[in-house]
Design a protein around this motif. Structure first.
Motif, short mmCIF file in Angstrom:
data_model
loop_
_atom_site.label_atom_id
_atom_site.label_comp_id
_atom_site.label_asym_id
_atom_site.label_seq_id
_atom_site.Cartn_x
_atom_site.Cartn_y
_atom_site.Cartn_z
N GLY A 9 0.83 -1.20 0.00
CA GLY A 9 0.00 0.00 0.00
C GLY A 9 0.86 1.25 0.00
N ASP A 10 0.24 2.39 -0.27
CA ASP A 10 0.97 3.65 -0.34
C ASP A 10 1.64 4.01 0.99
OD1 ASP A 10 0.37 4.01 -3.00
OD2 ASP A 10 -1.44 5.17 -2.58
N LYS A 58 -5.29 1.65 -13.11
CA LYS A 58 -6.33 1.24 -12.16
C LYS A 58 -6.89 -0.11 -12.57
CE LYS A 58 -7.61 5.95 -11.12
NZ LYS A 58 -8.67 6.97 -11.15
N HIS A 79 -4.51 -0.13 -7.55
CA HIS A 79 -3.69 0.76 -8.38
C HIS A 79 -2.35 0.07 -8.61
CE1 HIS A 79 -6.30 4.22 -7.19
NE2 HIS A 79 -6.10 4.45 -8.47
N GLU A 100 -6.33 -0.58 -2.74
CA GLU A 100 -6.90 0.59 -2.09
C GLU A 100 -8.00 0.21 -1.10
OE1 GLU A 100 -5.58 3.54 -2.41
OE2 GLU A 100 -4.19 2.91 -3.98
#
Length: 115
Positions: A9-10, A58, A79, A100
């Motif tokens: 994840g980010d 995406k 993403h 996400e």
């Protein structure tokens, strides 16, 4: 042959990572599902050099699974953060998969049509 695939994840730690020939093992997790469907779109690409680029892609992924309580659909909004290189053709050099969010829904099996 020397690509890297990372699930991260980010704002989180690396959950899984594969490189080189082991990248194909990343698909093993899909074997547990009866069906999958991945809709890929919303692609944005940026050239970073004559033989290099980055991309943001995406994906809306559905994972149909039969359970003891009936079929379910695990939906993921994903993403892909990619680095590409041209080596005879464009190839993904590195991909970071950021999930996400996920949703779990009851699913309905395909209806049989009467003739």
């Amino acid at each position: 042959e020397d690509g890297v695939l990372r699930v991260q994840g980010d704002d989180g730690p690396v959950e899984n990572e594969w490189s080189g020939p082991d990248v194909v093992r990343s698909f093993d997790v899909l074997a547990g599902f009866h069906r999958t469907f991945h809709h890929v779109g919303g692609c944005v690409f940026d050239e970073t050099g004559p033989d290099a680029a980055t991309g943001r892609v995406k994906c809306l992924a559905h994972h149909y699974e039969r359970t003891g309580n009936g079929p379910v659909d695990l939906v993921m909004m994903i993403h892909y953060h990619d680095s590409y290189r041209r080596d005879g053709g464009w190839r993904i050099a590195e991909r970071r998969v950021a999930i996400e969010w996920t949703e779990l829904h009851p699913a309905h099996p395909r209806r049989k049509v009467r003739s």
